[in-house]
Write an enzyme that holds these catalytic residues in place. Structure first.
Site, mmCIF file in Angstrom:
data_model
loop_
_atom_site.group_PDB
_atom_site.id
_atom_site.type_symbol
_atom_site.label_atom_id
_atom_site.label_comp_id
_atom_site.label_asym_id
_atom_site.label_seq_id
_atom_site.Cartn_x
_atom_site.Cartn_y
_atom_site.Cartn_z
ATOM 1 N N CYS A 106 0.828 -1.207 0.000
ATOM 2 C CA CYS A 106 0.000 0.000 0.000
ATOM 3 C C CYS A 106 0.865 1.260 0.000
ATOM 4 O O CYS A 106 1.536 1.544 -0.977
ATOM 5 C CB CYS A 106 -1.007 -0.042 1.154
ATOM 6 N N HIS A 140 -3.820 -4.979 0.239
ATOM 7 C CA HIS A 140 -3.314 -5.472 1.522
ATOM 8 C C HIS A 140 -3.390 -6.996 1.568
ATOM 9 O O HIS A 140 -4.462 -7.554 1.823
ATOM 10 C CB HIS A 140 -4.144 -4.884 2.670
ATOM 11 N N GLU A 157 -2.354 -8.913 3.826
ATOM 12 C CA GLU A 157 -2.664 -9.332 5.202
ATOM 13 C C GLU A 157 -4.151 -9.251 5.512
ATOM 14 O O GLU A 157 -4.607 -9.780 6.525
ATOM 15 C CB GLU A 157 -1.846 -8.505 6.209
#
Length: 192
Positions: free
Chosen positions: A76, A174, A176
């Protein structure tokens, strides 16, 4: 050992948790020696470009990161700061990717937030991931498709969802927060 770069950008703990779920050891650090000697480096980020770049400069991380030779993953804001110029705060990035970061043109539907599809997958990081998989985005700035683009997303206009140059990998989304697809991407990065 995976070094997760510590600075004033957010999201480092959720990245560490995602790495931990893959049974990999990591440390959140701004220590030059630890970062330089890590097997892999992750440069995550959520925040504002100009203040974050100033923080990196104060710590000398703006010079360290481009000099790294092991696999490095920008996420990001981390990806955006690895680029050249950035319209957010008229910020000069690290220039690893010689491309500009621009603000999405439509104010009423920015930020781009939520799940969206990535296509034209072209990197080892996408091994085992199907074309047109969904990943999670939160951003108001983007990079146009370029020679470094390894996947594309379409929101208002087509943009680079991920980039690669030599040992530097980057994702606008993202991993994650991207469920099993994101977990596989991180696993593939850790196997490089």
């Amino acid at each position: 050992m995976i070094a997760i770069i510590k600075y004033n950008g957010g999201n480092v703990n959720s990245v560490q948790n995602a790495v931990r779920r893959l049974n990999a050891d990591s440390i959140i650090t701004d220590d030059f020696n630890i970062i330089r000697n890590a097997n892999k480096v992750i440069f995550p980020g959520v925040g504002e470009a100009s203040s974050t770049m100033e923080n990196l400069k104060e710590k000398g991380l703006d010079l360290l990161i481009p000099s790294l030779t092991q696999p490095v993953l920008g996420i990001c804001l981390g990806m955006q700061l690895m680029c050249g110029g950035n319209e957010e705060g008229n910020t000069r990035g690290m220039g690893i990717f010689d491309i500009s970061v621009k603000r999405f043109p439509a104010e009423d539907i920015v930020p781009h937030m939520g799940w969206n599809t990535v296509s034209k997958l072209k990197s080892d990081l996408f091994s085992g991931i199907e074309e047109n998989s969904d990943v999670y985005f939160v951003h108001s700035y983007y990079c146009e498709p370029s020679e470094f683009t390894t996947s594309v997303c379409d929101y208002i206009l087509p943009f680079s969802a991920s980039l690669q140059k030599d040992n530097f990998y980057a994702m606008q989304f993202h991993p994650e927060k991207s469920g099993t697809v994101g977990s596989r991407l991180l696993e593939n990065f850790l196997k490089l």
